[in-house]
Design a protein around this motif. Sequence first.
Motif, mmCIF file in Angstrom:
data_model
loop_
_atom_site.group_PDB
_atom_site.id
_atom_site.type_symbol
_atom_site.label_atom_id
_atom_site.label_comp_id
_atom_site.label_asym_id
_atom_site.label_seq_id
_atom_site.Cartn_x
_atom_site.Cartn_y
_atom_site.Cartn_z
ATOM 1 N N LEU A 25 -24.580 -3.429 27.273
ATOM 2 C CA LEU A 25 -26.155 -3.114 27.115
ATOM 3 C C LEU A 25 -26.880 -2.566 28.390
ATOM 4 N N ILE A 26 -26.408 -3.284 29.486
ATOM 5 C CA ILE A 26 -26.964 -3.317 30.769
ATOM 6 C C ILE A 26 -26.865 -2.006 31.360
ATOM 7 N N VAL A 27 -25.578 -1.789 31.654
ATOM 8 C CA VAL A 27 -25.110 -0.384 32.082
ATOM 9 C C VAL A 27 -25.509 0.865 31.300
ATOM 10 N N GLY A 28 -25.452 0.878 29.992
ATOM 11 C CA GLY A 28 -25.887 1.775 28.744
ATOM 12 C C GLY A 28 -27.414 2.379 29.320
ATOM 13 N N TYR A 29 -28.322 1.128 29.434
ATOM 14 C CA TYR A 29 -29.541 1.208 29.634
ATOM 15 C C TYR A 29 -29.548 2.017 31.102
ATOM 16 N N ILE A 30 -29.242 1.548 31.820
ATOM 17 C CA ILE A 30 -29.302 2.090 33.718
ATOM 18 C C ILE A 30 -28.928 3.520 33.485
ATOM 19 N N ILE A 31 -27.714 3.844 32.873
ATOM 20 C CA ILE A 31 -27.442 5.095 33.018
ATOM 21 C C ILE A 31 -27.876 6.033 31.787
ATOM 22 N N GLY A 32 -28.750 5.491 30.990
ATOM 23 C CA GLY A 32 -29.116 6.481 30.050
ATOM 24 C C GLY A 32 -28.353 6.873 28.623
ATOM 25 N N ALA A 40 -21.869 1.605 19.323
ATOM 26 C CA ALA A 40 -20.475 1.714 19.121
ATOM 27 C C ALA A 40 -19.578 0.626 20.054
ATOM 28 N N SER A 41 -20.224 0.673 21.316
ATOM 29 C CA SER A 41 -19.359 -0.275 22.197
ATOM 30 C C SER A 41 -19.556 -1.676 21.972
ATOM 31 N N VAL A 42 -20.705 -2.178 21.564
ATOM 32 C CA VAL A 42 -20.983 -3.516 21.237
ATOM 33 C C VAL A 42 -20.070 -4.091 20.112
ATOM 34 N N MET A 43 -20.256 -3.094 19.007
ATOM 35 C CA MET A 43 -19.612 -3.351 17.790
ATOM 36 C C MET A 43 -17.960 -3.434 18.196
ATOM 37 N N GLY A 44 -17.556 -2.416 18.903
ATOM 38 C CA GLY A 44 -16.048 -2.412 19.204
ATOM 39 C C GLY A 44 -15.597 -3.804 20.081
ATOM 40 N N TYR A 191 -19.374 6.945 29.807
ATOM 41 C CA TYR A 191 -19.196 5.758 30.851
ATOM 42 C C TYR A 191 -19.320 4.566 30.114
ATOM 43 N N VAL A 192 -20.515 4.225 29.112
ATOM 44 C CA VAL A 192 -20.353 3.233 28.414
ATOM 45 C C VAL A 192 -19.233 2.886 27.734
ATOM 46 N N MET A 193 -18.769 3.633 26.899
ATOM 47 C CA MET A 193 -17.448 3.654 25.942
ATOM 48 C C MET A 193 -16.207 3.320 26.976
ATOM 49 N N LEU A 194 -16.376 3.831 28.265
ATOM 50 C CA LEU A 194 -15.389 3.624 29.135
ATOM 51 C C LEU A 194 -15.310 2.138 29.680
ATOM 52 N N ILE A 195 -16.585 1.366 29.746
ATOM 53 C CA ILE A 195 -16.536 -0.055 30.000
ATOM 54 C C ILE A 195 -15.910 -0.659 28.839
ATOM 55 N N LEU A 196 -16.197 -0.281 27.663
ATOM 56 C CA LEU A 196 -15.760 -0.791 26.494
ATOM 57 C C LEU A 196 -14.137 -0.773 26.316
#
Length: 225
Positions: A25-32, A40-44, A191-196
């Motif tokens: 959530l935090i990284v996704g918000y920061i990088i837009g 999808a990342s959180v649910m995954g 990049y957010v899905m990369l974290i996921l």
Amino acid sequence: MNFMKKCANYTCSSIFVIASCAICLIVGYIIGSSPIEIFASVMGIINVWLLSKEKVSNFIFGIITVLAYLYIYYKTGLYALAILACCQVGFNMYGWYYWVKNSDKEANVVTSGLTKKGQIIWSAVILIAWAVWGYVEINILHAQNAILDSLTAVLGLVAQYWLSKKLYENWILWILSNLLFIIIYILNGYYVMLILVVIQLILSIAGLLEWHSSYKEQGENKLTL
């Protein structure tokens, strides 16, 4: 091995999944990143965490996750992965039915493994399916990253089927698939899905250790297909 088991126990804790979701959530918000990518990342993460703990409820989050991925893959032109997502919806529904039908009074399903014959058959199936799907991707669909895309799709499809049958080897394919996803997401800027996928890779390793342990304890039940 003891160190790996300790790490697996840590990843199975609720603190790990909460922290992982917060990071996305935090990284996704920061990088837009787009809301659908973050969702999808959180649910995954929740899906794989519940799966590693052998909870039937993982299928609910699995269906939600792959529907979100379906939208993302289709918009990006990753057609093999979009088709994979459609199939995964069906396999999640089947897995949900199979686990409930074959669970005991304590809602446990016997963890199984492949026979030698099964391993040979499925290895051949994966290679042939990759060749055919890769050919279609390259010569008909002209998709991006066709070789990686088709291999990841085949591995994910077979892994999802193995998961629905509760074969512990499904985690081996998910580990390989996650490694390929890391490359695909870097190439496409997800990049957010990369974290996921990195978190899913950790959970997949923990899931393999947990399910293999259950497989041993439950008598090494083996299936061919």
